[in-house]
Design an enzyme around this catalytic site. Structure first.
Site, PDB file in Angstrom:
ATOM      1  N   LYS A 101      62.357   5.519 -49.449  1.00 40.93           N
ATOM      2  CA  LYS A 101      62.927   4.472 -50.009  1.00 40.93           C
ATOM      3  C   LYS A 101      61.401   3.604 -50.295  1.00 40.93           C
ATOM      4  CE  LYS A 101      65.993   0.871 -48.695  1.00 40.93           C
ATOM      5  NZ  LYS A 101      67.200   0.260 -47.828  1.00 40.93           N
ATOM      6  N   ARG A 151      70.075  -8.103 -52.516  1.00 37.64           N
ATOM      7  CA  ARG A 151      70.047  -8.200 -51.164  1.00 37.64           C
ATOM      8  C   ARG A 151      71.263  -9.837 -51.178  1.00 37.64           C
ATOM      9  NH1 ARG A 151      64.081  -7.562 -50.324  1.00 37.64           N
ATOM     10  NH2 ARG A 151      63.747  -4.871 -49.660  1.00 37.64           N
ATOM     11  N   LYS A 211      59.153  -5.502 -46.069  1.00 37.40           N
ATOM     12  CA  LYS A 211      60.014  -5.190 -45.716  1.00 37.40           C
ATOM     13  C   LYS A 211      58.583  -3.580 -45.118  1.00 37.40           C
ATOM     14  CE  LYS A 211      64.894  -5.686 -45.887  1.00 37.40           C
ATOM     15  NZ  LYS A 211      66.342  -4.849 -45.964  1.00 37.40           N
ATOM     16  N   GLU A 244      57.211  12.534 -45.507  1.00 37.41           N
ATOM     17  CA  GLU A 244      58.821  11.944 -45.492  1.00 37.41           C
ATOM     18  C   GLU A 244      60.008  13.034 -45.395  1.00 37.41           C
ATOM     19  OE1 GLU A 244      59.486   9.018 -44.182  1.00 37.41           O
ATOM     20  OE2 GLU A 244      58.194   8.348 -44.338  1.00 37.41           O
ATOM     21  N   LYS A 283      63.971   6.069 -53.805  1.00 40.49           N
ATOM     22  CA  LYS A 283      65.030   5.127 -54.388  1.00 40.49           C
ATOM     23  C   LYS A 283      64.408   4.023 -54.360  1.00 40.49           C
ATOM     24  CE  LYS A 283      68.286   1.636 -52.170  1.00 40.49           C
ATOM     25  NZ  LYS A 283      68.811   0.998 -51.085  1.00 40.49           N
ATOM     26  N   SER A 337      69.894  -2.085 -57.775  1.00 38.92           N
ATOM     27  CA  SER A 337      70.629  -3.916 -58.602  1.00 38.92           C
ATOM     28  C   SER A 337      70.077  -3.629 -59.665  1.00 38.92           C
ATOM     29  CB  SER A 337      70.765  -3.971 -57.298  1.00 38.92           C
ATOM     30  OG  SER A 337      70.107  -4.435 -56.288  1.00 38.92           O
ATOM     31  N   TYR A 358      75.818   1.570 -60.179  1.00 37.29           N
ATOM     32  CA  TYR A 358      76.937   0.855 -60.046  1.00 37.29           C
ATOM     33  C   TYR A 358      77.238   0.318 -61.410  1.00 37.29           C
ATOM     34  CZ  TYR A 358      73.971  -1.457 -56.053  1.00 37.29           C
ATOM     35  OH  TYR A 358      73.725  -1.165 -54.774  1.00 37.29           O
TER      36      TYR A 358
HETATM   37  C1  PBG Z   1      69.427  -1.933 -46.952  1.00 38.68           C
HETATM   38  C2  PBG Z   1      69.775  -1.093 -48.448  1.00 38.68           C
HETATM   39  C3  PBG Z   1      69.326  -1.786 -49.314  1.00 38.68           C
HETATM   40  C4  PBG Z   1      69.704  -1.081 -50.542  1.00 38.68           C
HETATM   41  C5  PBG Z   1      70.848  -0.511 -50.069  1.00 38.68           C
HETATM   42  N1  PBG Z   1      70.411  -0.703 -48.526  1.00 38.68           N
HETATM   43  C6  PBG Z   1      68.313  -2.796 -49.469  1.00 38.68           C
HETATM   44  C7  PBG Z   1      66.943  -3.130 -48.626  1.00 38.68           C
HETATM   45  O1  PBG Z   1      66.180  -2.089 -48.570  1.00 38.68           O
HETATM   46  O2  PBG Z   1      66.198  -4.300 -48.576  1.00 38.68           O
HETATM   47  C8  PBG Z   1      69.162  -1.395 -51.757  1.00 38.68           C
HETATM   48  C9  PBG Z   1      70.335  -1.371 -52.676  1.00 38.68           C
HETATM   49  C10 PBG Z   1      70.045  -1.706 -54.212  1.00 38.68           C
HETATM   50  O3  PBG Z   1      69.219  -2.745 -54.569  1.00 38.68           O
HETATM   51  O4  PBG Z   1      71.256  -1.842 -55.134  1.00 38.68           O
HETATM   52  N2  PBG Z   1      69.360  -1.316 -45.393  1.00 38.68           N
END
Ligand code: PBG
Length: 331
Positions: free
Chosen positions: A201, A211, A224, A240, A255, A281, A319
């Site tokens: 990720k 968010r 992050k 990983e 991701k 998203s 989505y």
């Molecule tokens: C957080 C989490 C995130 C997403 C899924 N779980 C965002 C992040 O790491 O801030 C993102 C999913 C998306 O953007 O559709 N644990």
């Protein structure tokens, strides 16, 4: 690789000139079996609310959630993923609401597992919906503490499993999560609970609208990058995934999706395990807004998903899951 054939004895257009032959030789396919539907839930009653940054995606209060779950069942979506919107007053520095057996996720699991038998339910194991600072872990003297967060995550995972979660998805990208949670689940006799590791990720700007959707955006100070992967890296993804498989992951996730097709393909070729990808998203918002503005047509949705399949994804969190499942059915 040797290139065979020569024009005109070989004409590649010969096998493209009608729909039936194109279907016959298609190398990738997308069906409802490939789709994981994320659902945002919220407190309160009789609420179905639009998420501004993700047109068409909604947050549901639990009494109205059957509206979307019935469709997931009807269109044979194999798994849904639940994401909670937590009110500010329930957030604190340690994200302890994660361990409340009556938190939104636990209540939704009890409700969904009682009524719906045909799809699996996946839940995120991370603290970001519950922390006042928006980070995924416990903050101690300005630093995210890897190991102290782990104790909370073990218990969050066990709690979710005991409420009926089928697939636990540790998503904070910190170290030692999979091994520790797997051991804890085994010790507590949850031997069938599956673990989907968000193994690769990236610290991506494409999570912005999510968010917003879970209400952690305004809260988040900084970024992050001390735990999510550097967007410039490739080989690190192999380390990983290797670690997480050794630690007991059943599936691994890459991701975001479309900006990381090279990584999906890399992982699929190096590890013979189920690889999922997450069309996040920001990818959704980009496409849906372009469609709304008539810059793209709706075929772009299928194209944005089939490329993830072509790269090697077994399944895709998207989505667009319901939208595309309906369209596949009507073809
Ligand atoms: C957080 C989490 C995130 C997403 C899924 N779980 C965002 C992040 O790491 O801030 C993102 C999913 C998306 O953007 O559709 N644990």
């Amino acid at each position: 690789m040797k290139i065979l054939g020569k024009f005109p004895s070989t004409r590649l257009r010969r096998v493209r000139n009608s729909d039936w032959v194109r279907r016959l030789i298609s190398e990738s396919n997308l069906s409802a079996n490939d789709l994981i539907l994320p659902i945002f839930i919220r407190d309160g009653y009789n609420k179905i609310e639009e998420i501004k940054s993700m047109p068409g995606v909604k947050r549901y209060s639990l009494d109205r959630i059957s509206k979307i779950l019935d469709q997931a069942e009807r269109f044979k979506i194999p798994m849904i993923a639940i994401f909670p919107y937590t009110p500010e007053k329930k957030k604190n520095n340690n994200g302890l609401e994660a361990l409340n057996e009556n938190n939104l996720v636990c209540r939704s699991l009890r409700l969904i597992k009682k009524k719906y038998k045909k799809f699996g339910v996946m839940t995120d194991v991370a603290l970001d919906p519950y922390t006042s600072h928006g980070h995924d872990g416990i903050l101690i003297n300005g630093k995210i503490d890897n190991d102290k967060t782990l104790d909370v995550l073990n218990n969050q995972a066990l709690l979710q499993a005991s409420m009926g979660s089928d697939v636990i998805a540790p998503s904070d990208m910190m170290d030692g999560r999979i091994g520790s949670i797997r051991k804890y689940l085994e010790k507590n006799k949850f031997v069938d609970t599956k673990i989907l590791s968000y193994a690769v990720k990236y610290a991506s700007s494409f999570y912005g609208p999510f968010r917003d959707a879970v209400g952690s955006k305004k809260k988040l100070k900084g970024d992050k990058k001390t735990y999510q992967m550097d967007i410039r890296n490739y080989n690190e993804a192999i380390r990983e995934v290797g670690l997480d498989i050794k630690e007991g992951a059943d599936f691994v996730m890459v991701k975001p999706g479309m900006p990381y097709l090279d990584i999906i393909s890399l992982i699929k070729q190096n590890f013979k395990v189920p690889v999922f990808s997450y069309q996040v998203s920001g990818e959704y918002s980009m496409i849906i807004n372009a469609i709304k503005n008539k810059n793209l047509n709706k075929d772009s949705i299928y194209e944005s998903l089939i490329c993830l399949k072509r790269a090697g994804s077994n399944a895709i969190v998207t989505y667009f899951a319901l939208d595309i499942a309906k369209r596949i059915k009507s073809i």
